[in-house]
Design a protein around this motif. Sequence first.
Motif, mmCIF file in Angstrom:
data_model
loop_
_atom_site.group_PDB
_atom_site.id
_atom_site.type_symbol
_atom_site.label_atom_id
_atom_site.label_comp_id
_atom_site.label_asym_id
_atom_site.label_seq_id
_atom_site.Cartn_x
_atom_site.Cartn_y
_atom_site.Cartn_z
ATOM 1 N N PRO A 72 -34.404 -42.637 -1.470
ATOM 2 C CA PRO A 72 -35.521 -43.076 -0.464
ATOM 3 C C PRO A 72 -36.617 -42.124 -0.344
ATOM 4 C CG PRO A 72 -33.694 -42.493 0.831
ATOM 5 C CD PRO A 72 -33.324 -42.289 -0.379
ATOM 6 N N CYS A 73 -37.772 -42.455 -0.403
ATOM 7 C CA CYS A 73 -38.813 -41.832 -0.240
ATOM 8 C C CYS A 73 -40.052 -42.852 -0.274
ATOM 9 C CB CYS A 73 -39.044 -40.741 -1.314
ATOM 10 S SG CYS A 73 -39.747 -41.515 -3.065
ATOM 11 N N THR A 74 -41.389 -42.261 0.183
ATOM 12 C CA THR A 74 -42.703 -42.836 0.486
ATOM 13 C C THR A 74 -43.202 -43.010 -0.841
ATOM 14 O OG1 THR A 74 -42.686 -42.486 2.844
ATOM 15 C CG2 THR A 74 -44.530 -43.285 1.687
ATOM 16 N N LEU A 75 -43.323 -43.881 -1.590
ATOM 17 C CA LEU A 75 -43.979 -44.102 -2.682
ATOM 18 C C LEU A 75 -45.717 -44.630 -2.544
ATOM 19 C CD1 LEU A 75 -40.901 -45.669 -5.041
ATOM 20 C CD2 LEU A 75 -42.021 -43.358 -4.947
ATOM 21 N N GLU A 76 -46.341 -44.256 -3.594
ATOM 22 C CA GLU A 76 -47.778 -44.530 -3.284
ATOM 23 C C GLU A 76 -47.792 -45.835 -4.269
ATOM 24 O OE1 GLU A 76 -50.515 -43.970 -1.667
ATOM 25 O OE2 GLU A 76 -49.341 -42.684 -0.379
ATOM 26 N N VAL A 77 -47.149 -45.622 -5.643
ATOM 27 C CA VAL A 77 -47.218 -46.881 -6.621
ATOM 28 C C VAL A 77 -45.979 -47.381 -6.905
ATOM 29 C CG1 VAL A 77 -47.807 -46.917 -9.178
ATOM 30 C CG2 VAL A 77 -48.949 -45.372 -7.704
ATOM 31 N N GLU A 101 -34.095 -42.638 -19.360
ATOM 32 C CA GLU A 101 -33.878 -41.373 -18.579
ATOM 33 C C GLU A 101 -33.621 -41.696 -17.212
ATOM 34 O OE1 GLU A 101 -36.477 -38.474 -19.520
ATOM 35 O OE2 GLU A 101 -36.043 -38.454 -21.680
ATOM 36 N N GLU A 102 -32.961 -40.816 -16.186
ATOM 37 C CA GLU A 102 -32.975 -41.086 -14.899
ATOM 38 C C GLU A 102 -34.571 -40.610 -14.170
ATOM 39 O OE1 GLU A 102 -30.845 -42.402 -13.238
ATOM 40 O OE2 GLU A 102 -29.396 -42.967 -14.956
ATOM 41 N N PRO A 103 -34.889 -41.265 -13.368
ATOM 42 C CA PRO A 103 -36.199 -41.043 -12.657
ATOM 43 C C PRO A 103 -35.949 -39.655 -11.973
ATOM 44 C CG PRO A 103 -35.022 -42.585 -11.480
ATOM 45 C CD PRO A 103 -34.112 -42.381 -12.525
ATOM 46 N N ARG A 104 -37.135 -38.998 -12.016
ATOM 47 C CA ARG A 104 -37.292 -37.412 -11.435
ATOM 48 C C ARG A 104 -37.981 -37.918 -9.905
ATOM 49 N NH1 ARG A 104 -38.125 -36.219 -16.681
ATOM 50 N NH2 ARG A 104 -40.353 -37.207 -16.788
ATOM 51 N N PHE A 105 -37.197 -37.411 -8.909
ATOM 52 C CA PHE A 105 -37.694 -38.008 -7.646
ATOM 53 C C PHE A 105 -39.072 -36.965 -7.322
ATOM 54 C CE2 PHE A 105 -37.737 -36.859 -3.153
ATOM 55 C CZ PHE A 105 -37.299 -38.107 -2.682
ATOM 56 N N GLU A 106 -39.226 -36.011 -7.633
ATOM 57 C CA GLU A 106 -40.464 -35.330 -7.362
ATOM 58 C C GLU A 106 -41.613 -35.853 -7.887
ATOM 59 O OE1 GLU A 106 -37.725 -33.977 -8.287
ATOM 60 O OE2 GLU A 106 -37.027 -32.595 -6.559
ATOM 61 N N ASP A 107 -41.499 -36.167 -9.250
ATOM 62 C CA ASP A 107 -42.322 -36.695 -9.960
ATOM 63 C C ASP A 107 -42.836 -38.204 -9.415
ATOM 64 O OD1 ASP A 107 -42.318 -34.510 -11.672
ATOM 65 O OD2 ASP A 107 -41.292 -35.370 -13.096
ATOM 66 N N ALA A 108 -41.874 -38.748 -9.061
ATOM 67 C CA ALA A 108 -41.978 -40.135 -8.707
ATOM 68 C C ALA A 108 -42.818 -40.321 -7.098
ATOM 69 C CB ALA A 108 -40.913 -41.038 -8.345
ATOM 70 N N GLN A 109 -42.636 -39.264 -6.384
ATOM 71 C CA GLN A 109 -43.083 -39.043 -5.114
ATOM 72 C C GLN A 109 -44.586 -38.626 -5.322
ATOM 73 O OE1 GLN A 109 -41.067 -36.379 -2.646
ATOM 74 N NE2 GLN A 109 -41.649 -37.240 -0.862
ATOM 75 N N GLN A 110 -45.105 -37.569 -6.389
ATOM 76 C CA GLN A 110 -46.479 -37.196 -6.591
ATOM 77 C C GLN A 110 -47.302 -38.244 -7.164
ATOM 78 O OE1 GLN A 110 -47.533 -34.489 -5.113
ATOM 79 N NE2 GLN A 110 -45.283 -33.986 -4.331
ATOM 80 N N ILE A 111 -46.807 -39.290 -7.914
ATOM 81 C CA ILE A 111 -47.865 -40.161 -8.456
ATOM 82 C C ILE A 111 -48.452 -41.003 -7.428
ATOM 83 C CG2 ILE A 111 -47.690 -42.302 -9.923
ATOM 84 C CD1 ILE A 111 -45.315 -40.875 -11.603
ATOM 85 N N GLY A 112 -49.750 -41.052 -7.515
ATOM 86 C CA GLY A 112 -50.628 -42.031 -6.683
ATOM 87 C C GLY A 112 -51.010 -41.221 -5.601
ATOM 88 N N ILE A 113 -50.698 -39.989 -5.137
ATOM 89 C CA ILE A 113 -51.188 -39.474 -3.899
ATOM 90 C C ILE A 113 -52.681 -38.983 -4.130
ATOM 91 C CG2 ILE A 113 -51.112 -37.036 -2.602
ATOM 92 C CD1 ILE A 113 -48.176 -36.981 -3.235
ATOM 93 N N PRO A 114 -53.495 -39.414 -3.015
ATOM 94 C CA PRO A 114 -54.920 -39.332 -3.045
ATOM 95 C C PRO A 114 -55.354 -37.772 -3.479
ATOM 96 C CG PRO A 114 -54.038 -39.671 -0.578
ATOM 97 C CD PRO A 114 -53.089 -40.008 -1.563
ATOM 98 N N GLU A 115 -56.547 -37.618 -4.140
ATOM 99 C CA GLU A 115 -56.879 -36.475 -4.566
ATOM 100 C C GLU A 115 -57.798 -35.711 -3.497
ATOM 101 O OE1 GLU A 115 -59.098 -37.204 -8.175
ATOM 102 O OE2 GLU A 115 -57.415 -37.769 -9.035
ATOM 103 N N ASP A 116 -57.648 -36.465 -2.217
ATOM 104 C CA ASP A 116 -58.435 -35.558 -1.288
ATOM 105 C C ASP A 116 -57.625 -34.394 -0.895
ATOM 106 O OD1 ASP A 116 -60.051 -34.776 0.765
ATOM 107 O OD2 ASP A 116 -60.019 -36.543 1.975
ATOM 108 N N PRO A 117 -58.135 -33.059 -1.009
ATOM 109 C CA PRO A 117 -57.365 -32.039 -0.524
ATOM 110 C C PRO A 117 -57.001 -31.944 1.158
ATOM 111 C CG PRO A 117 -59.517 -31.356 -1.036
ATOM 112 C CD PRO A 117 -59.487 -32.643 -1.339
ATOM 113 N N HIS A 118 -58.011 -32.576 1.817
ATOM 114 C CA HIS A 118 -57.560 -32.595 3.187
ATOM 115 C C HIS A 118 -56.234 -33.525 3.346
ATOM 116 C CE1 HIS A 118 -58.063 -32.740 7.742
ATOM 117 N NE2 HIS A 118 -57.828 -34.115 7.429
ATOM 118 N N LEU A 119 -56.130 -34.752 2.756
ATOM 119 C CA LEU A 119 -55.086 -35.565 2.955
ATOM 120 C C LEU A 119 -53.750 -34.797 2.409
ATOM 121 C CD1 LEU A 119 -56.728 -39.144 2.479
ATOM 122 C CD2 LEU A 119 -56.128 -37.869 4.478
#
Length: 336
Positions: A130-135, A245-263
């Motif tokens: 489990p994790c918070t996914l953006e996509v 292939e098995e999903p990579r947890f770190e890659d799935a979690q980073q996909i779709g994260i907003p590019e705003d450096p503050h966020l």
Amino acid sequence: ETEGHSRLLRIYMLFYAESLEQQKFCTAVDRERKVFKSLIEQKAVMMAPIAEDGTAVVEKPTSSLRDPLGATTPLLPFGAGSSSNNAVTRQAGGLLAKAKKKAGSIVVDMREFMSNLPGVLHAYGFQISPCTLEVGDYILSPEICVERKAIPDLIQSFGSGRLFQQAKAMAKHYRYPVLLIEFSGDKAFALQGPDDWSSGSDISQRALGSKLSLLAIHVPKLRIIWSRSTQATADIFAQLKSNQEEPRFEDAQQIGIPEDPHLRSNNNVNQAALDVLQKLPGVTQTNWRQLASKAKTLSRIAAMSEEELRKVMNSSKGAKALFNLLNTACVGVPSL
């Protein structure tokens, strides 16, 4: 016996004309006639699964040496026709069929745990991460992303326009974006009746089938899959993960994260407030980040005027819907 077969058998049904009994009988006959007509029409246009090379995928009959584990060849494997299918076609003289295979791992969005599908997947044998996914809602592999929609959620997502943004995001980041439409086990396995599909040749903005057709046209990479129940969904996921292939947890979690450096640099994200914000009327996937960055808190959003909301949300209709929700009095509340 000859005399018995030659006799003409007549059946007489006696009931009062224009009575409730007659109405029940006519309704039952009409319902049975419509069911047979629908069965004939659906069988005439029934779709067969097609592989990527354009050939029809036909499930081969089981051989005499049956798999003791009941494993079957995937009916619709992604990447069909490539050398990756050797893992399925080559059974090493039946030794691989006897080896017990693990179901694999799936990255699941935290908000999906309000449904019972993650529990069913865990009981099926999948390892749930489990994790918070953006996509997406379920990441089956580095190339397969699944957005799961129940029928009420599908209708609501079409009304708000959220499904189109989700499909575009999946198509942008994944090779195989999948829209999984899951039905309830106690209801009919039909999106809408055959009369609704054949009511006219023109596309209607209100028809659910027309909206799905437009979504498939605007997002050509999107795969639409139907599931009867959560148990059927688990079987579908097992087939989709074949030769992947098995999903990579770190890659799935980073996909779709907003590019705003503050966020990105802020680790203390109020996820509950963001979830509430995204469910408000007028708030879509394209304007919720601007609204959160401008107001910072939900209380400041409630204090904003309709004109301020319109400038931030870039939508007069959405700003009006949100402003009316936050400023309309709650009437009809029973006193304590």
